[in-house]
Design a protein around this motif. Structure first.
Motif, PDB file in Angstrom:
ATOM      1  N   LYS A   6       0.831  -1.212   0.000  1.00 59.62           N
ATOM      2  CA  LYS A   6       0.000   0.000   0.000  1.00 59.62           C
ATOM      3  C   LYS A   6       0.864   1.259   0.000  1.00 59.62           C
ATOM      4  CE  LYS A   6      -3.846  -1.734  -0.579  1.00 59.62           C
ATOM      5  NZ  LYS A   6      -4.603  -1.388  -1.775  1.00 59.62           N
ATOM      6  N   PRO A  19      -0.585   2.194  -3.914  1.00 53.71           N
ATOM      7  CA  PRO A  19      -1.926   2.052  -3.332  1.00 53.71           C
ATOM      8  C   PRO A  19      -2.939   1.411  -4.286  1.00 53.71           C
ATOM      9  CG  PRO A  19      -1.067   4.291  -3.045  1.00 53.71           C
ATOM     10  CD  PRO A  19      -0.140   3.584  -3.963  1.00 53.71           C
ATOM     11  N   GLN A  20      -2.661   1.445  -5.591  1.00 52.16           N
ATOM     12  CA  GLN A  20      -3.602   0.883  -6.569  1.00 52.16           C
ATOM     13  C   GLN A  20      -3.596  -0.638  -6.555  1.00 52.16           C
ATOM     14  OE1 GLN A  20      -5.308   3.058  -8.231  1.00 52.16           O
ATOM     15  NE2 GLN A  20      -4.100   4.883  -7.774  1.00 52.16           N
ATOM     16  N   ASP A  36      -4.097  -4.304  -5.398  1.00 52.39           N
ATOM     17  CA  ASP A  36      -5.002  -4.945  -4.451  1.00 52.39           C
ATOM     18  C   ASP A  36      -4.306  -6.111  -3.759  1.00 52.39           C
ATOM     19  OD1 ASP A  36      -7.383  -3.398  -4.794  1.00 52.39           O
ATOM     20  OD2 ASP A  36      -7.486  -4.231  -6.817  1.00 52.39           O
ATOM     21  N   MET A  40      -8.158  -6.330   6.619  1.00 50.35           N
ATOM     22  CA  MET A  40      -9.133  -5.671   5.740  1.00 50.35           C
ATOM     23  C   MET A  40      -9.269  -4.202   6.117  1.00 50.35           C
ATOM     24  SD  MET A  40     -10.605  -7.944   3.646  1.00 50.35           S
ATOM     25  CE  MET A  40     -12.208  -7.276   3.262  1.00 50.35           C
ATOM     26  N   ARG A  41      -9.253  -3.956   7.425  1.00 45.88           N
ATOM     27  CA  ARG A  41      -9.370  -2.566   7.884  1.00 45.88           C
ATOM     28  C   ARG A  41      -8.160  -1.755   7.456  1.00 45.88           C
ATOM     29  NH1 ARG A  41     -11.422  -4.576  13.037  1.00 45.88           N
ATOM     30  NH2 ARG A  41     -13.681  -4.631  12.827  1.00 45.88           N
ATOM     31  N   GLN A  42      -7.041  -2.432   7.270  1.00 44.22           N
ATOM     32  CA  GLN A  42      -5.818  -1.717   6.856  1.00 44.22           C
ATOM     33  C   GLN A  42      -5.701  -1.603   5.342  1.00 44.22           C
ATOM     34  OE1 GLN A  42      -2.125  -2.608   8.750  1.00 44.22           O
ATOM     35  NE2 GLN A  42      -3.109  -3.323  10.618  1.00 44.22           N
ATOM     36  N   GLY A  43      -6.726  -2.033   4.635  1.00 38.59           N
ATOM     37  CA  GLY A  43      -6.725  -1.787   3.189  1.00 38.59           C
ATOM     38  C   GLY A  43      -6.621  -3.015   2.315  1.00 38.59           C
TER      39      GLY A  43
END
Lengths: 189, 280
Positions: A71, A75-76, A78, A95-98
């Motif tokens: 990330k 950031p793009q 997945d 999941m909460r961290q991205g």
């Protein structure tokens, strides 16, 4: 070849071999990392569309570490985490961290490929939206210039009109003189 | 998806106009169905007529609020069109500060009031706040008040929280500004307190009287009047003219003009953009 570039990270050689084979059959361009440290090295050098990583790994960098490195660099990209039932809570934290999603072990490959299709479709949608936005921006920018030029011209002409009507209404000035001044205003650019 | 009938379109568009001033093109059936369809489903109504009747009969206006949230366009991004922010940074704010500091010879903090008339989810007002923060390092010397208003409760709530997801944040915001003025918590970017504290938000329907907001030095009213009919545009910009300071300025959307709408304003050009001031 499919259009997703994938990095797969797992410290277990058997899982690595199996995943590599499955992804190759499905024609994904795949890079394999043997642990979190190697994954972070690859992430710093190359760009991936999807990082598929085991959550629990020895050697200082676990799945969360891989997620954070990904990330930070891109950031793009997945990130999908693979986790044993016992560590689902950690996956939810991830999941909460991205993270994009998580898969439970043993991996159900149908589920994995559906997930990859979903990511691919979302990326296409994102690109289409970006293209549309770009087209809209260019159109809007051009329209704005034309409209603003017209607005300035209209304002200038309105100024002239009120100046002319002011001159023409001056009853104490000779009519021929008034017309002559009005014509001067019209011809001045 | 439930289909909307031509008669329902007539009734609903009239109702939406009455509650919001938004003038919807009745030929755009998809606009009604894509925006109101999900609300219809969620509320469990079988037709658009039912939605209309329930909304009319709801004394708490909860349904009316939901309809406005669904129908209003919240297309916005940080620093949408660079022009207005360049005008703000290089022309309007410096001019106002020069004029005011001369007047009060530096005895009192220079006061500047800025209004974002249709602030949507807050991107415009926070972009303005960032410009001011960068332009005026010594903020204590100034008394700056930013007000953001919007007709949509949901938009005002988000603006007030100052929280954005990655899609919202990536649009228009340079990386250095993102790092400097936002903090990341999970998947959400939140505006930092120093910027958040500069702005206040409230719900406002621009069709209603708003003189009580007081006087403003700078008004941003971009891309909202385009949803109004000509008569309502005239009324809106007249009311804005009433509350603009004599040396204040109005910034409208890059493809909007005030020719034939409000003769009290005259356009001024700065670089590649236009702003409006009251005629002397």
């Amino acid at each position: 070849m499919k259009d997703l570039k994938i990095l797969f990270v797992d410290d277990d050689p058997v899982t690595r071999k199996l995943m590599e084979k499955k992804l190759q059959i499905e024609e994904y361009e795949t890079t394999i990392a043997v642990n979190g440290v190697e994954a972070v090295d690859f992430i710093s050098k190359y760009r991936f569309d999807v990082v598929l990583t085991d959550l629990m790994m020895p050697g200082g960098v676990d799945g969360i570490g891989v997620l954070q490195a990904t990330k930070e660099k891109s950031p793009q990209t997945d990130v999908v985490l693979i986790t044993a039932y016992a560590s689902i809570d950690n996956a939810v934290t991830a999941m909460r961290q991205g993270a994009f999603d998580y898969l439970q072990k043993p991996i159900n490959f149908d589920e994995l490929f559906l997930l990859l299709d979903k990511i691919s479709n979302l990326k296409k949608l994102g690109k289409a939206a970006g293209d549309l936005r770009e087209a809209m921006d260019v159109t809007e920018c051009n329209a704005a210039q034309t409209i603003q030029d017209l607005e300035m011209s209209v304002s200038e002409l309105n100024g002239k009109i009120s100046e002319i009507s002011h001159i023409l209404s001056k009853k104490n000035v000779d009519a021929a003189k008034r017309v002559s001044i009005a014509l001067d205003i019209i011809s001045a650019t | 998806m439930t289909k909307i009938t031509p008669n329902e379109i007539k009734i609903i568009s009239k109702y939406i106009y009455d509650i919001s001033g938004i003038y919807l093109d009745q030929t755009k059936i998809y606009l009604f169905e894509t925006r109101l369809g999900p609300l219809l489903e969620k509320e469990g109504f079988s037709s658009y007529s039912e939605l209309y009747q329930k909304a009319r009969a709801d004394p708490g206006k909860k349904l009316e609020i939901k309809i406005i949230d669904a129908i209003s366009t919240n297309e916005t991004l940080f620093f949408r069109d660079t022009g207005p922010f360049e005008v703000l940074r290089h022309k309007v704010v410096p001019d106002i500060i020069d004029a005011r500091s001369a007047k009060f010879s530096g005895l009192l903090p220079t006061s500047i009031r800025i209004w974002s008339a249709a602030c949507s989810t807050g991107q415009e007002i926070y972009s303005i706040a960032i410009v001011l923060k960068e332009l005026l390092p010594d903020m204590k010397k100034y008394n700056i008040k930013l007000l953001g208003t919007d007709i949509s409760d949901a938009a005002v709530a988000q603006a007030s929280y100052g929280k954005y997801n990655k899609f919202e944040i990536e649009r228009g915001l340079a990386k250095d500004k993102l790092q400097k003025y936002f903090s990341l918590s999970g998947n959400t970017w939140k505006i930092k307190d120093e910027i958040r504290a500069m702005a206040s938000f409230r719900k406002l329907n621009l069709m209603l009287p708003f003189a009580a907001l007081g006087k403003f030095d700078i008004v941003f009213c971009r891309n909202v009047a385009i949803y109004f009919n000509m008569e309502d545009r005239k009324k809106l910009f007249n009311k804005i003219a009433d509350l603009l300071a004599p040396d204040g300025c109005l910034i409208v959307g890059s493809t909007e003009t005030l020719s034939g709408i409000c003769p009290r304003f005259e356009p001024k050009r700065h670089m590649r953009s236009i702003f409006y001031q009251l005629k002397k």
